[in-house]
Design a protein around this motif. Structure first.
Motif, PDB file in Angstrom:
ATOM      1  N   HIS A 303      38.051  35.040  33.644  1.00  0.00           N
ATOM      2  CA  HIS A 303      39.470  35.142  33.550  1.00  0.00           C
ATOM      3  C   HIS A 303      39.712  33.450  33.956  1.00  0.00           C
ATOM      4  O   HIS A 303      39.674  32.779  34.366  1.00  0.00           O
ATOM      5  N   HIS A 310      33.920  38.382  35.089  1.00  0.00           N
ATOM      6  CA  HIS A 310      33.709  39.544  35.161  1.00  0.00           C
ATOM      7  C   HIS A 310      32.481  40.180  34.099  1.00  0.00           C
ATOM      8  O   HIS A 310      32.297  39.283  33.118  1.00  0.00           O
ATOM      9  N   THR A 321      43.276  43.833  24.038  1.00  0.00           N
ATOM     10  CA  THR A 321      42.461  43.944  25.157  1.00  0.00           C
ATOM     11  C   THR A 321      40.754  44.189  25.113  1.00  0.00           C
ATOM     12  O   THR A 321      40.518  44.528  24.015  1.00  0.00           O
ATOM     13  N   THR A 331      36.664  48.086  33.589  1.00  0.00           N
ATOM     14  CA  THR A 331      37.807  47.003  34.018  1.00  0.00           C
ATOM     15  C   THR A 331      38.278  46.640  32.607  1.00  0.00           C
ATOM     16  O   THR A 331      37.505  46.378  31.436  1.00  0.00           O
ATOM     17  N   LEU A 333      40.686  44.105  30.484  1.00  0.00           N
ATOM     18  CA  LEU A 333      41.409  42.634  30.647  1.00  0.00           C
ATOM     19  C   LEU A 333      41.925  42.331  29.436  1.00  0.00           C
ATOM     20  O   LEU A 333      41.621  42.644  28.258  1.00  0.00           O
TER      21      LEU A 333
END
Length: 433
Positions: A303, A310, A321, A331, A333
């Motif tokens: 990130h 991650h 995404t 998850t 992101l």
């Protein structure tokens, strides 16, 4: 060498604190809000006695808003010691340099500078730094230039007047145009987020630049527009917008085409601009395609704002995404916020952050074989998970040479790794004990 950064607790000031601190300077900071917590975080002294720190500093950098720069120069320059340097980092140079020339003692040098980047960049390498020296910077100019150049920056040296004339377009017109697009979208209550579902690559890039400008400190961008040379440019820009709009309203397609052709001729190298923008578009496409190819594989992403890594199986990719699944947790992101780690980056991260386990495996090796060669084979068999392989015991049993290997490996999936090692050893003729 002692350096004081006035405004060193602000975003730009903090960037330069880290930059000069990493190059061996004894950096001190001061800010009007007395943010001692920021000074502590930066691990630098806060100048509680500002006047004394000014008097004892070799370099004083002014990193305050444009509208406060002149006053701060007037308050600071007369207190500086002989042989020192006063420099600023504002984006309008004529006023700042004139103030330094007026208030700086004759035995103190001064230098106008303009770093053409914001505090969000991680490295100065490849960035442009503009220097606007006068005749009163003979001693310090080579040193400052060398510090930036040795760090990989591109240096441009021009006069303050040339700087402000160029910046009225590079910053003044450009920011004004982007901000006006943003205010237009607000005026018509346009759903920007929804529009991203229908965007072309060019629209996406344009929209991101508009959003980037709007996300900055609006006071800073208002101050940039106060460059005296920008004022008449606003009128010229608005007049050109009106002319183009009138041509379309009258249905004068040829008139519009002619205006566009004349602009292209003046622009000159439109082909290079197209190639550079094609490269930018291509990079975005490649990023997306790379993520698509990773679907179903275990991977890691960083990130960009939290620096958190991650990991998990990449189960889904959309234009905006990605989704990672680890055990039962999913998850999601935003692609704009992440960077896919290369295999070697992920391996390095795993070896540094995932706990290790140590396991032993004992075997009888084939007659005449070299245990050290077998150790190397084990080490190289699973480079992604094995950190170290050693021999901890050797013995003879019924004329068979026995070896115990100790293997330190990443704890994650270590049972699978040991199974692979056992199968490898049996495959080269070893007998497990």
């Amino acid at each position: 060498m002692k350096m004081l950064i006035i405004g060193g607790t602000g975003d730009t000031g903090q960037w330069f604190v880290k930059f000069f601190q990493s190059r061996g300077f004894d950096v001190h900071v001061w800010g009007k809000n007395h943010r001692l917590d920021i000074a502590k975080k930066l691990n630098v002294p806060f100048a509680e006695d500002l006047d004394e720190t000014i008097r004892t500093s070799d370099i004083v950098m002014i990193s305050v808003p444009i509208n406060r720069t002149g006053d701060m120069i007037a308050q600071t320059a007369p207190k500086m010691k002989s042989g020192s340097l006063l420099m600023d980092v504002t984006s309008i140079k004529m006023g700042a340099v004139a103030a330094m020339e007026k208030y700086t003692p004759g035995d103190v040098e001064f230098l106008g500078t303009h770093p053409m980047f914001g505090p969000g960049i991680s490295d100065i390498r490849g960035q442009t730094v503009i220097l606007t020296p006068t005749t009163r910077c003979k001693h310090w100019l080579p040193l400052i230039k060398k510090i930036y150049a040795d760090s990989g920056a591109h240096i441009e040296i021009i006069t303050p007047g040339e700087h402000d004339e160029i910046m009225r377009v590079v910053q003044g017109l450009t920011h004004f145009a982007y901000i006006s697009i943003g205010t237009t979208l607000e005026t018509i209550d346009f759903d920007v987020a929804k529009s991203r579902r229908f965007m072309s690559p060019v629209y996406e890039i344009m929209l991101d630049f508009v959003g980037r400008i709007l996300a900055q400190n609006p006071y800073l961008y208002a101050m940039i527009q106060t460059n005296p040379q920008v004022n008449n440019l606003h009128d010229i820009y608005i007049a050109q917008c009106s002319q183009l709009s009138d041509l379309i309203k009258r249905g004068d397609v040829e008139g519009f085409v002619q205006k566009m052709k004349l602009a292209a001729v003046h622009f000159k190298n439109t082909e290079s601009a197209q190639r550079r923008s094609d490269k930018l578009i291509h990079n975005k496409i490649v990023e997306y395609e790379t993520l698509i190819q990773q679907t179903g594989r275990h991977c890691a992403v960083k990130h960009l704002y939290t620096n958190k890594i991650h990991t998990g199986t990449l189960t889904g990719v959309t234009p905006l995404t990605i989704t990672l699944q680890k055990n039962k947790k999913r998850t999601t992101l935003k692609i704009e916020n992440i960077k896919l780690l290369r295999d070697e980056e992920y391996l390095r991260w795993k070896k540094e952050h995932i706990p290790n386990v140590t396991k032993d495996i004992s075997v009888y090796v084939p007659e005449g074989s070299n245990p050290n060669i077998i150790k190397q084979i084990i080490q190289q068999s699973c480079p992604d998970t094995i950190n170290n392989t050693g021999i901890i015991d050797t013995y003879l049993h019924q004329d068979k040479q026995g070896i115990t290997y100790r293997i330190m490996m990443i704890a994650e999936n270590h049972k699978q790794t040991m199974q692979q090692i056992a199968e490898l050893l049996e495959g080269i003729g070893c007998t497990l004990r």
